[in-house]
Scaffold this active site. Sequence first.
Site, PDB file in Angstrom:
ATOM      1  N   THR A 153      63.757  40.089  32.933  1.00 35.29           N
ATOM      2  CA  THR A 153      63.332  40.869  33.934  1.00 35.29           C
ATOM      3  C   THR A 153      62.246  41.882  34.890  1.00 35.29           C
ATOM      4  O   THR A 153      62.033  41.561  34.911  1.00 35.29           O
ATOM      5  CB  THR A 153      64.663  42.241  32.457  1.00 35.29           C
ATOM      6  OG1 THR A 153      64.017  41.822  31.609  1.00 35.29           O
ATOM      7  CG2 THR A 153      66.228  41.822  32.705  1.00 35.29           C
ATOM      8  N   LYS A 179      63.368  34.505  27.677  1.00 26.33           N
ATOM      9  CA  LYS A 179      63.278  35.511  28.612  1.00 26.33           C
ATOM     10  C   LYS A 179      62.793  37.053  27.436  1.00 26.33           C
ATOM     11  O   LYS A 179      63.474  36.837  26.232  1.00 26.33           O
ATOM     12  CB  LYS A 179      64.294  36.225  29.414  1.00 26.33           C
ATOM     13  CG  LYS A 179      65.669  36.661  28.802  1.00 26.33           C
ATOM     14  CD  LYS A 179      65.754  38.202  28.048  1.00 26.33           C
ATOM     15  CE  LYS A 179      64.605  38.637  30.093  1.00 26.33           C
ATOM     16  NZ  LYS A 179      65.128  40.488  29.146  1.00 26.33           N
ATOM     17  N   THR A 190      64.603  43.048  23.772  1.00 26.61           N
ATOM     18  CA  THR A 190      65.722  42.394  24.897  1.00 26.61           C
ATOM     19  C   THR A 190      64.993  40.478  24.910  1.00 26.61           C
ATOM     20  O   THR A 190      63.937  40.614  25.464  1.00 26.61           O
ATOM     21  CB  THR A 190      66.178  43.048  26.276  1.00 26.61           C
ATOM     22  OG1 THR A 190      66.593  44.175  25.302  1.00 26.61           O
ATOM     23  CG2 THR A 190      67.223  41.736  26.500  1.00 26.61           C
ATOM     24  N   GLU A 276      55.446  44.235  27.701  1.00 32.12           N
ATOM     25  CA  GLU A 276      55.748  44.516  29.264  1.00 32.12           C
ATOM     26  C   GLU A 276      54.433  45.671  29.245  1.00 32.12           C
ATOM     27  O   GLU A 276      53.898  46.101  28.187  1.00 32.12           O
ATOM     28  CB  GLU A 276      56.904  45.628  28.897  1.00 32.12           C
ATOM     29  CG  GLU A 276      57.943  44.752  28.973  1.00 32.12           C
ATOM     30  CD  GLU A 276      60.157  46.157  29.151  1.00 32.12           C
ATOM     31  OE1 GLU A 276      60.493  45.686  29.357  1.00 32.12           O
ATOM     32  OE2 GLU A 276      59.181  46.296  28.753  1.00 32.12           O
ATOM     33  N   ASN A 402      58.702  51.508  31.480  1.00 32.84           N
ATOM     34  CA  ASN A 402      60.168  52.120  31.127  1.00 32.84           C
ATOM     35  C   ASN A 402      60.214  53.609  31.093  1.00 32.84           C
ATOM     36  O   ASN A 402      60.937  53.609  30.572  1.00 32.84           O
ATOM     37  CB  ASN A 402      59.816  51.944  29.822  1.00 32.84           C
ATOM     38  CG  ASN A 402      59.522  50.440  28.798  1.00 32.84           C
ATOM     39  OD1 ASN A 402      60.953  49.886  28.698  1.00 32.84           O
ATOM     40  ND2 ASN A 402      59.249  49.711  28.248  1.00 32.84           N
ATOM     41  N   SER A 407      65.246  52.888  37.782  1.00 30.61           N
ATOM     42  CA  SER A 407      65.359  52.932  38.268  1.00 30.61           C
ATOM     43  C   SER A 407      64.417  51.478  39.480  1.00 30.61           C
ATOM     44  O   SER A 407      64.725  51.541  40.415  1.00 30.61           O
ATOM     45  CB  SER A 407      64.621  54.284  39.250  1.00 30.61           C
ATOM     46  OG  SER A 407      63.801  53.762  38.557  1.00 30.61           O
TER      47      SER A 407
END
Length: 407
Positions: A153, A179, A190, A276, A402, A407
Amino acid sequence: MEKIKGGVTAAKGFEASSTAAGIKYKDRTDMALIYSQVPCEAAGTFTTNVVKAAPVKWDRQVVDSGKKAQAVIVNSGIANACTGAEGFGYCKDTAEAAAKYLSVDAEGVLIGSTGVIGKQMPIDKLTAGIEILAGKKNDSIENGTEAAKAIMTTDTHEKELAVTIQVGGKTVTIGGMAKGSGMIHPNMCTMLAFVTTDAVITKEALQKALSEDVVDTYNMISVDGDTSTNDTALVLANGMAENPMIEYGTEDYQTFKAALHEINEYLAKQIAGDGEGATALFEVKVKGAESVKAAKVLAKSIACSNLTKTAIAGHDANWGRIVCAMGYSGAQFDPEKVDLFFESKAGKIQIAEDGVALDFSEEKATEILSQPEVTAIADVKIGDAEATAWGCDLTHGYIEINADYRS
């Protein structure tokens, strides 16, 4: 043990494929297949979040039933979490589509999903993707790598590893892919992890090896303190190496478990370092604790401290934040005995002794903290227990990713 090239297709009899089904993303692959030529023993560990995604519930059902598994269907973009009976029904539809196109038992199809919570799965796109995956599967290393890319992702790169071991004169191969980048916290963070092996092993031994190992690997990483609804780690063993049966508690079991740990620790560290917006893998080693439990609590507290993580991002040896995180962890220690160090490829420096700052070089500390992998070492000098946790630095990039994730 020997590291080899590859991931989930490295072991005998395993195939993989990927495709762009358009589930959420418009410019990349978003579905992957892992397939075994013969049915497999299956083991799994899952999120501790009370809110569990439909695929987690489905996979627990498959693993707990003791049924042999032969295929894993994974999608990225939509998590199929908080989707009610309709979402769980889509798991059944997914398994039946896989059974149709792969000629396997639907009750032995495992499912993984990752992405946005609360959206219903576009099942028509998913089942169409399964037909394509079935037609493209093969056992090449390249297909395994492309499968690892398809499950990402916000990950910036694929995560895979394979190793071989010797069991009873036979070469046994273990390969895996994972992942994870955000919503990662030590509780089967996740994250998705899929491991394949051609070992002949009992279901009991396979499950115990995984369950015993996650506490020192996937459960020791954190990116942002959020425990996902979809966390899943699965291991499939198809027995095609034809080694003597591996049973729990034997020497062969320990050999297998060590190899599985190599895979899991590598994937866990890859997840942590690819957090991230992150620029560095942040490793925390606690030594000299009175118990392993206390060492883990201390290491996790440091790795999860936002103030410490931002200091790492700024290459700032603000060691007081580490001691502070240790102090509220709940573990008992004497602050006036703590020694602290920073270490990386640029060297190692001690910054505190017996809880008091040393006259260290700020320039050298900054150099050490500017590397892509940074380690903080805390020696509490009470006992001989130790533990390691992994996280990452916290940057503006995490907020940027985040703030508009949907979107």
